[in-house]
Design a protein around this motif. Structure first.
Motif, PDB file in Angstrom:
ATOM      1  N   ILE A 165       0.837  -1.204   0.000  1.00 54.14           N
ATOM      2  CA  ILE A 165       0.000   0.000   0.000  1.00 54.14           C
ATOM      3  C   ILE A 165       0.871   1.252   0.000  1.00 54.14           C
ATOM      4  O   ILE A 165       0.703   2.158  -0.830  1.00 54.14           O
ATOM      5  CB  ILE A 165      -0.942  -0.020   1.221  1.00 54.14           C
ATOM      6  N   LEU A 198      -6.828   2.709   0.655  1.00 52.55           N
ATOM      7  CA  LEU A 198      -6.399   1.358   0.287  1.00 52.55           C
ATOM      8  C   LEU A 198      -6.383   0.443   1.514  1.00 52.55           C
ATOM      9  O   LEU A 198      -6.790  -0.719   1.440  1.00 52.55           O
ATOM     10  CB  LEU A 198      -5.002   1.400  -0.336  1.00 52.55           C
ATOM     11  N   ARG A 254      -8.347  -3.125   2.158  1.00 55.56           N
ATOM     12  CA  ARG A 254      -7.636  -4.349   2.557  1.00 55.56           C
ATOM     13  C   ARG A 254      -8.207  -4.910   3.851  1.00 55.56           C
ATOM     14  O   ARG A 254      -8.386  -6.137   3.989  1.00 55.56           O
ATOM     15  CB  ARG A 254      -6.155  -4.049   2.728  1.00 55.56           C
ATOM     16  N   LEU A 267      -1.136  -5.497  -4.264  1.00 55.08           N
ATOM     17  CA  LEU A 267      -2.450  -4.941  -4.579  1.00 55.08           C
ATOM     18  C   LEU A 267      -3.246  -5.799  -5.556  1.00 55.08           C
ATOM     19  O   LEU A 267      -4.450  -6.011  -5.372  1.00 55.08           O
ATOM     20  CB  LEU A 267      -2.291  -3.525  -5.154  1.00 55.08           C
ATOM     21  N   THR A 275      -8.385   0.412  -4.834  1.00 51.64           N
ATOM     22  CA  THR A 275      -7.274  -0.484  -5.175  1.00 51.64           C
ATOM     23  C   THR A 275      -7.223  -0.729  -6.671  1.00 51.64           C
ATOM     24  O   THR A 275      -6.146  -0.676  -7.291  1.00 51.64           O
ATOM     25  CB  THR A 275      -7.419  -1.814  -4.418  1.00 51.64           C
TER      26      THR A 275
END
Length: 360
Positions: free
Chosen positions: A195, A231, A235, A297, A314
């Motif tokens: 990230i 991001l 996640r 990613l 993302t």
């Protein structure tokens, strides 16, 4: 124990000297041979481990595995697709293997390859370490600088029930605590670098392309940090769908650098003061993109598709970096032998293992 370390960049030799300093006999093997060129029977260690450390250099995998009690695989994630089939072919059926870090479901991919090659149903677990036991630099072919020794490294395993056993092995070899993680996916999601690195590459692409010097923590501005946090939130939602909790970026930076927890940009500024100018990449061929995007990613996106979870930020970052770098960054050949629909069962039991593993 007799440990074989597979990988001779910086982390592999540093882990080797750490294990040797704890009384273990160590063999080092380089997939290309470049990392062990010029080494004969020792390497000079500096930093957290010091002195000339004895180790054996193996010419090939069969020689590396000969008489070993345990193995550690420590290579960049982009090396896994070419290297895991070689390991699956040569790994002795009695030998436990640790992978550090176990990015992008590498332990599960290796288990699938071994099952397809007819490995015994009763075989040792594969350890999935969330990160490496050390951080390191290689200032010269005959020297390694052990920058830091981890106090703790989360441990999962294939099959999942063996995490405690593999954690005990890692602790015996390297000395760190080994908190047990639920399954190997934890290691694939725990690392904050994909990230942070992807956003730094995206927001500093012209500096990278022009080979300029730039201090990466100083350029973790509030705007860049907003994208990192978006991001990170995607996640975290993905991880929860698999029953995994991952650290936020603030906690990750705190643990890695010791700065007080606060707004991300303020933490980055404090790291810049405490560590000085940690320079970002100055060439387009950087692992911040070539490794952290396909095996970080894009890996998250592969998982999300199997779960029916949307990750729009993302996806946008990966697509933007693909456009800027002019290459396919969605492709991750490590995942080819895996089926996202059957991932829960595979994480629990592995592939082609005996009833003890399937019924645990």
């Amino acid at each position: 124990m007799r440990l074989v370390v597979l990988g001779a960049g910086a982390v592999g030799p540093a882990a080797a000297v750490l294990a040797a300093s704890r009384g273990h006999e160590v063999t080092l093997w380089s997939p290309s041979g470049a990392g062990t060129a010029g080494l004969v029977e020792s390497i000079e260690a500096e930093g957290a481990v010091t002195g000339r450390v004895t180790l054996r250099v193996a010419r090939d995998l069969p020689e590396a595995f000969r008489d070993a009690d345990a193995a550690l695989l420590a290579v960049p994630a982009y090396a896994f697709p070419a290297l895991l089939p070689r390991i699956a072919e040569a790994l002795p059926p009695h030998l436990p293997l640790l992978i550090a870090p176990a990015a992008s479901l590498a332990p599960l991919a290796l288990d699938a390859l071994m099952a397809r090659r007819g490995a015994p149903a009763r075989r040792p677990p594969i350890g999935a370490m969330a990160t490496t036991p050390v951080t390191a630099r290689r200032p010269a072919p005959g020297r390694v600088r052990v920058a830091a020794v981890r106090a703790a490294v989360d441990m999962a395993a294939v099959p999942a029930r063996a995490a405690g056993e593999m954690g005990a092995l890692a602790t015996a070899l390297f000395g760190h605590a080994s908190p047990v993680a639920p399954h190997a996916l934890h290691a694939g999601l725990a690392n904050a670098n994909p990230i942070i690195h992807a956003v730094l590459a995206l927001t500093n692409v012209t500096r990278i392309e022009r080979a300029e010097e730039w201090a990466q923590y100083g350029l973790m501005t509030p705007a860049a940090c907003r994208m990192m946090e978006a991001l990170s939130a995607e996640r975290a939602a993905l991880a929860r769908s698999f029953g995994v909790e991952v650290l936020g970026l603030d906690e990750s930076l705190h643990r890695a650098n010791g700065v007080p927890i606060g707004p991300l940009a303020e933490m980055a500024a404090a790291i810049a003061v405490s560590r000085g100018a940690v320079l970002g990449p100055a060439a387009m061929e950087t692992r911040y993109v070539t490794e952290d995007v396909p095996y970080g990613l894009a890996f998250y996106l592969w998982l999300a598709r199997g779960r029916g979870i949307a990750m729009p930020v993302t996806e946008a970052v990966v697509t933007s970096l693909e456009t800027l770098w002019g290459r396919n960054l969605h492709s991750n050949p490590l995942l080819d032998p895996l089926d996202p629909a059957g991932l829960d069962a595979a994480l629990a039991h592995g592939f082609g293992r005996d009833a003890q593993d399937r019924d645990a």
